[in-house]
Design an enzyme around this catalytic site. Structure first.
Site, PDB file in Angstrom:
ATOM      1  N   LYS A 178      -5.628  -1.769  15.870  1.00  0.00           N
ATOM      2  CA  LYS A 178      -6.438  -1.015  15.006  1.00  0.00           C
ATOM      3  C   LYS A 178      -7.394   0.035  16.105  1.00  0.00           C
ATOM      4  O   LYS A 178      -7.853   0.639  15.244  1.00  0.00           O
ATOM      5  CB  LYS A 178      -6.453  -1.931  14.199  1.00  0.00           C
ATOM      6  CG  LYS A 178      -5.566  -1.743  13.164  1.00  0.00           C
ATOM      7  CD  LYS A 178      -4.505  -1.049  12.808  1.00  0.00           C
ATOM      8  CE  LYS A 178      -3.597  -1.599  11.575  1.00  0.00           C
ATOM      9  NZ  LYS A 178      -3.195  -0.470  10.848  1.00  0.00           N
TER      10      LYS A 178
ATOM     11  N   SER B 240      -7.908  -0.058   9.475  1.00  0.00           N
ATOM     12  CA  SER B 240      -8.148  -2.324   9.455  1.00  0.00           C
ATOM     13  C   SER B 240     -10.046  -2.168   9.824  1.00  0.00           C
ATOM     14  O   SER B 240      -9.954  -1.436  10.687  1.00  0.00           O
ATOM     15  CB  SER B 240      -7.181  -2.923  10.353  1.00  0.00           C
ATOM     16  OG  SER B 240      -7.804  -4.094   9.375  1.00  0.00           O
TER      17      SER B 240
ATOM     18  N   ILE C 208       0.813  -1.369   0.231  1.00  0.00           N
ATOM     19  CA  ILE C 208       0.000   0.073  -0.079  1.00  0.00           C
ATOM     20  C   ILE C 208       1.397   1.089  -0.199  1.00  0.00           C
ATOM     21  O   ILE C 208       0.564   2.030  -0.634  1.00  0.00           O
ATOM     22  CB  ILE C 208      -0.704   0.051   1.424  1.00  0.00           C
ATOM     23  CG1 ILE C 208      -1.935  -1.253   0.631  1.00  0.00           C
ATOM     24  CG2 ILE C 208      -1.902   1.509   1.874  1.00  0.00           C
ATOM     25  CD1 ILE C 208      -2.514  -1.417   1.800  1.00  0.00           C
TER      26      ILE C 208
ATOM     27  N   THR D 154      -0.816  -7.650  -0.227  1.00  0.00           N
ATOM     28  CA  THR D 154       0.311  -7.427   0.115  1.00  0.00           C
ATOM     29  C   THR D 154       1.062  -8.658   0.918  1.00  0.00           C
ATOM     30  O   THR D 154       0.715  -9.237   1.313  1.00  0.00           O
ATOM     31  CB  THR D 154      -0.482  -6.050   1.215  1.00  0.00           C
ATOM     32  OG1 THR D 154      -0.719  -6.437   2.854  1.00  0.00           O
ATOM     33  CG2 THR D 154      -0.555  -4.987   0.523  1.00  0.00           C
TER      34      THR D 154
ATOM     35  N   TYR E  64      -3.301  -7.499  17.463  1.00  0.00           N
ATOM     36  CA  TYR E  64      -3.011  -6.089  15.972  1.00  0.00           C
ATOM     37  C   TYR E  64      -4.354  -5.721  16.329  1.00  0.00           C
ATOM     38  O   TYR E  64      -4.447  -4.716  16.278  1.00  0.00           O
ATOM     39  CB  TYR E  64      -3.201  -7.266  14.945  1.00  0.00           C
ATOM     40  CG  TYR E  64      -3.338  -6.562  13.966  1.00  0.00           C
ATOM     41  CD1 TYR E  64      -2.242  -6.065  13.553  1.00  0.00           C
ATOM     42  CD2 TYR E  64      -4.414  -7.127  13.043  1.00  0.00           C
ATOM     43  CE1 TYR E  64      -2.446  -4.878  11.653  1.00  0.00           C
ATOM     44  CE2 TYR E  64      -4.880  -6.170  12.150  1.00  0.00           C
ATOM     45  CZ  TYR E  64      -3.172  -5.293  11.303  1.00  0.00           C
ATOM     46  OH  TYR E  64      -3.863  -4.550   9.778  1.00  0.00           O
TER      47      TYR E  64
END
Length: 236
Positions: free
Chosen positions: A159, A140, A18, A192, A155
């Protein structure tokens, strides 16, 4: 995007995925883009790729987990271009959350570096008497809901923190009657390298096989659309 021609954009996590796509897109729109990442070789390849475009691309080696690297990055941008007008906080780290070391890595990259770059961008704009900058945080869908995968929960927590801290800064800028905008982009699955370091886990091997995913260029296009919005329009 005409209003941003010749202005300076900082993109973290610029060596692939990205971040790389955003850099290429903004250079094509005539911006002076500074890419920050640890893998300088990848970014040097992008220099060659965009050398004939309207804008310019300057790669800077930077480990965003180190405060001193971030301060040095902003010093270099100030010396070279005067300061940062647009900051794209794209650097992110996905860990399986199994150790305190991974927790610290995710916290340092996903939260602290984002906050420090945002703060220094606001400072840079104010120092130059500018009131039209833009900060865009790449978050996200994990910042909006908790998925039933235990390994992703830390994670997910980082976020969620990005969402809260972004809204907090937006409110601070609004209270200050500032024209500096803040937007958050929360993609779903994007093709990605984010899962490369956990490729041994069969669950992650199958994620892309079983799901339709976005492309990095899709996110880059969205970023340019947000930046293209008129001054009176806020895209949260």
């Amino acid at each position: 995007m005409d209003k941003w021609q010749g202005r300076v954009a900082l993109v973290t996590g610029a060596s692939s995925g990205i971040g790389e796509a955003i850099c290429e897109n903004l250079v094509k729109h005539g911006m002076k883009v500074v890419g920050a990442a640890r893998r300088i070789k990848n970014m040097q390849d992008l220099v060659e790729k965009v050398k004939n475009e309207n804008g310019t691309f300057l790669p800077v080696k930077c480990d965003v987990t180190k405060d001193e690297d971030i301060y040095a990055l902003f010093d270099k941008i100030k010396e070279t271009f005067g300061g940062v007008d647009v900051c794209i906080n794209n650097a992110g780290f996905f860990g399986t959350g199994g150790t305190p070391e991974e927790w610290r890595q995710m916290t340092n990259v996903n939260i602290i570096a984002l906050c420090l770059c945002s703060k220094l961008t606001v400072n840079s704009l104010k120092e130059r008497g500018l009131d039209d900058g833009h900060i865009i945080n790449i978050s996200s869908l994990a910042g909006h809901q908790v998925y039933p995968f235990g390994e992703s929960h830390f994670y997910t927590g980082t976020k969620h923190a990005v969402q809260a801290l972004s809204e907090g800064l937006r409110q601070e800028l609004q209270a200050d009657n500032s024209g500096i905008k803040l937007s958050v982009v929360s993609p779903g699955l994007v093709k990605t390298e984010v899962f490369n370091h956990v490729h041994g886990n069969p669950m992650y091997n199958k994620i892309y096989e079983g799901n339709t995913s976005l492309k990095s260029e899709d996110i880059a296009d969205l970023v340019s659309q947000i930046l293209s919005a008129p001054p009176y329009m806020e895209v949260n």
